[in-house]
Design a protein around this motif. Structure first.
Motif, PDB file in Angstrom:
ATOM      1  N   ALA A   1      -6.039  14.086   1.906  1.00  0.00           N
ATOM      2  CA  ALA A   1      -6.791  14.824   0.888  1.00  0.00           C
ATOM      3  C   ALA A   1      -5.909  15.973   0.411  1.00  0.00           C
ATOM      4  O   ALA A   1      -5.927  17.066   0.967  1.00  0.00           O
ATOM      5  CB  ALA A   1      -8.108  15.338   1.456  1.00  0.00           C
ATOM      6  N   ASN A   2      -5.124  15.716  -0.612  1.00  0.00           N
ATOM      7  CA  ASN A   2      -4.123  16.678  -1.052  1.00  0.00           C
ATOM      8  C   ASN A   2      -4.564  17.539  -2.229  1.00  0.00           C
ATOM      9  O   ASN A   2      -3.756  18.233  -2.822  1.00  0.00           O
ATOM     10  CB  ASN A   2      -2.829  15.946  -1.408  1.00  0.00           C
ATOM     11  N   ASP A   3      -5.834  17.501  -2.574  1.00  0.00           N
ATOM     12  CA  ASP A   3      -6.319  18.341  -3.656  1.00  0.00           C
ATOM     13  C   ASP A   3      -6.191  19.809  -3.252  1.00  0.00           C
ATOM     14  O   ASP A   3      -6.546  20.178  -2.131  1.00  0.00           O
ATOM     15  CB  ASP A   3      -7.789  18.002  -3.952  1.00  0.00           C
ATOM     16  N   PRO A   4      -5.689  20.658  -4.125  1.00  0.00           N
ATOM     17  CA  PRO A   4      -5.527  22.075  -3.784  1.00  0.00           C
ATOM     18  C   PRO A   4      -6.833  22.751  -3.355  1.00  0.00           C
ATOM     19  O   PRO A   4      -6.803  23.706  -2.582  1.00  0.00           O
ATOM     20  CB  PRO A   4      -5.004  22.710  -5.075  1.00  0.00           C
ATOM     21  N   SER A   5      -7.946  22.259  -3.819  1.00  0.00           N
ATOM     22  CA  SER A   5      -9.214  22.887  -3.437  1.00  0.00           C
ATOM     23  C   SER A   5      -9.514  22.688  -1.956  1.00  0.00           C
ATOM     24  O   SER A   5     -10.144  23.539  -1.332  1.00  0.00           O
ATOM     25  CB  SER A   5     -10.363  22.348  -4.293  1.00  0.00           C
ATOM     26  N   VAL A   6      -9.058  21.589  -1.379  1.00  0.00           N
ATOM     27  CA  VAL A   6      -9.257  21.353   0.051  1.00  0.00           C
ATOM     28  C   VAL A   6      -8.446  22.379   0.840  1.00  0.00           C
ATOM     29  O   VAL A   6      -8.957  23.031   1.753  1.00  0.00           O
ATOM     30  CB  VAL A   6      -8.861  19.920   0.455  1.00  0.00           C
TER      31      VAL A   6
ATOM     32  N   GLY B   1     -17.094  31.023  14.272  1.00  0.00           N
ATOM     33  CA  GLY B   1     -16.992  29.663  14.805  1.00  0.00           C
ATOM     34  C   GLY B   1     -17.064  28.614  13.714  1.00  0.00           C
ATOM     35  O   GLY B   1     -16.300  27.643  13.713  1.00  0.00           O
ATOM     36  N   LYS B   2     -17.976  28.809  12.769  1.00  0.00           N
ATOM     37  CA  LYS B   2     -18.124  27.848  11.668  1.00  0.00           C
ATOM     38  C   LYS B   2     -16.894  27.855  10.764  1.00  0.00           C
ATOM     39  O   LYS B   2     -16.455  26.807  10.300  1.00  0.00           O
ATOM     40  CB  LYS B   2     -19.379  28.142  10.842  1.00  0.00           C
ATOM     41  N   MET B   3     -16.330  29.034  10.524  1.00  0.00           N
ATOM     42  CA  MET B   3     -15.126  29.109   9.690  1.00  0.00           C
ATOM     43  C   MET B   3     -13.951  28.446  10.401  1.00  0.00           C
ATOM     44  O   MET B   3     -13.114  27.809   9.778  1.00  0.00           O
ATOM     45  CB  MET B   3     -14.794  30.561   9.333  1.00  0.00           C
ATOM     46  N   GLY B   4     -13.904  28.586  11.737  1.00  0.00           N
ATOM     47  CA  GLY B   4     -12.878  27.889  12.504  1.00  0.00           C
ATOM     48  C   GLY B   4     -13.027  26.386  12.385  1.00  0.00           C
ATOM     49  O   GLY B   4     -12.042  25.650  12.229  1.00  0.00           O
ATOM     50  N   GLN B   5     -14.268  25.908  12.440  1.00  0.00           N
ATOM     51  CA  GLN B   5     -14.528  24.472  12.264  1.00  0.00           C
ATOM     52  C   GLN B   5     -14.149  24.017  10.861  1.00  0.00           C
ATOM     53  O   GLN B   5     -13.575  22.934  10.678  1.00  0.00           O
ATOM     54  CB  GLN B   5     -16.004  24.160  12.527  1.00  0.00           C
ATOM     55  N   LEU B   6     -14.480  24.842   9.864  1.00  0.00           N
ATOM     56  CA  LEU B   6     -14.143  24.496   8.487  1.00  0.00           C
ATOM     57  C   LEU B   6     -12.634  24.410   8.309  1.00  0.00           C
ATOM     58  O   LEU B   6     -12.125  23.476   7.689  1.00  0.00           O
ATOM     59  CB  LEU B   6     -14.741  25.530   7.532  1.00  0.00           C
ATOM     60  N   LYS B   7     -11.905  25.364   8.869  1.00  0.00           N
ATOM     61  CA  LYS B   7     -10.444  25.357   8.783  1.00  0.00           C
ATOM     62  C   LYS B   7      -9.883  24.114   9.451  1.00  0.00           C
ATOM     63  O   LYS B   7      -9.011  23.433   8.894  1.00  0.00           O
ATOM     64  CB  LYS B   7      -9.885  26.627   9.433  1.00  0.00           C
ATOM     65  N   ALA B   8     -10.375  23.785  10.632  1.00  0.00           N
ATOM     66  CA  ALA B   8      -9.895  22.593  11.337  1.00  0.00           C
ATOM     67  C   ALA B   8     -10.211  21.327  10.543  1.00  0.00           C
ATOM     68  O   ALA B   8      -9.392  20.399  10.473  1.00  0.00           O
ATOM     69  CB  ALA B   8     -10.523  22.520  12.731  1.00  0.00           C
TER      70      ALA B   8
ATOM     71  N   GLY C   1      -7.329  25.217  -0.301  1.00  0.00           N
ATOM     72  CA  GLY C   1      -7.872  26.534  -0.613  1.00  0.00           C
ATOM     73  C   GLY C   1      -9.093  26.864   0.219  1.00  0.00           C
ATOM     74  O   GLY C   1      -9.313  28.014   0.602  1.00  0.00           O
ATOM     75  N   LEU C   2      -9.894  25.855   0.510  1.00  0.00           N
ATOM     76  CA  LEU C   2     -11.086  26.060   1.320  1.00  0.00           C
ATOM     77  C   LEU C   2     -10.707  26.531   2.730  1.00  0.00           C
ATOM     78  O   LEU C   2     -11.321  27.442   3.278  1.00  0.00           O
ATOM     79  CB  LEU C   2     -11.900  24.769   1.386  1.00  0.00           C
ATOM     80  N   GLY C   3      -9.689  25.927   3.288  1.00  0.00           N
ATOM     81  CA  GLY C   3      -9.217  26.352   4.600  1.00  0.00           C
ATOM     82  C   GLY C   3      -8.680  27.769   4.585  1.00  0.00           C
ATOM     83  O   GLY C   3      -8.933  28.557   5.502  1.00  0.00           O
ATOM     84  N   VAL C   4      -7.969  28.115   3.523  1.00  0.00           N
ATOM     85  CA  VAL C   4      -7.431  29.475   3.389  1.00  0.00           C
ATOM     86  C   VAL C   4      -8.571  30.473   3.271  1.00  0.00           C
ATOM     87  O   VAL C   4      -8.568  31.536   3.896  1.00  0.00           O
ATOM     88  CB  VAL C   4      -6.481  29.560   2.173  1.00  0.00           C
ATOM     89  N   ARG C   5      -9.574  30.136   2.489  1.00  0.00           N
ATOM     90  CA  ARG C   5     -10.727  31.032   2.312  1.00  0.00           C
ATOM     91  C   ARG C   5     -11.506  31.199   3.619  1.00  0.00           C
ATOM     92  O   ARG C   5     -12.043  32.279   3.887  1.00  0.00           O
ATOM     93  CB  ARG C   5     -11.658  30.500   1.223  1.00  0.00           C
ATOM     94  N   ALA C   6     -11.559  30.153   4.422  1.00  0.00           N
ATOM     95  CA  ALA C   6     -12.234  30.257   5.720  1.00  0.00           C
ATOM     96  C   ALA C   6     -11.520  31.298   6.590  1.00  0.00           C
ATOM     97  O   ALA C   6     -12.171  32.121   7.244  1.00  0.00           O
ATOM     98  CB  ALA C   6     -12.270  28.898   6.420  1.00  0.00           C
TER      99      ALA C   6
END
Length: 113
Positions: free
Chosen positions: A81-86, A64-71, A88-93
């Protein structure tokens, strides 16, 4: 699907290359794990049963938390927020959700032995 979305605007971008690298890494990991046919059944004990129950609860919460992070990362990108790290965070979630589901399935299949 995420890699295709990321690459839709600029197939030559660093973000696109990273996304496809992640896809390849996940596919390689899954392929490697599927090739390991040495799944030894786990010895089902009351301790293992309790641990699996706890793990299942933890997986549901993290999922659930990873779903929230992805959203959240998707919304941040929509807002500029076009930084690749943003991204990447969604992909990692998503990766975390997939890995947890794999481990949960492995554990339950191993107890059915």
């Amino acid at each position: 699907a995420d890699a295709e979305r990321i690459c839709a605007n600029d197939p030559g971008s660093a973000e696109c290359r990273v996304a496809w690298d992640i896809v390849e890494e996940i596919e390689s990991t899954i392929s490697h794990k599927e090739g390991d046919a040495t799944n030894t059944p786990l010895n089902t004990t009351p301790d293992l049963t309790a641990l699996l129950g706890s793990f299942d609860i933890l997986v549901r919460k993290i999922d659930g938390k990873m779903g929230q992070l992805k959203a959240t990362t998707d919304k941040l990108q929509e807002l500029g927020a076009n930084d690749p790290s943003v991204e990447g965070l969604g992909v990692r979630a998503e990766e975390m959700k997939n890995h947890l589901a794999y481990v949960r399935n492995y554990l339950y299949e191993s107890t059915q032995g």
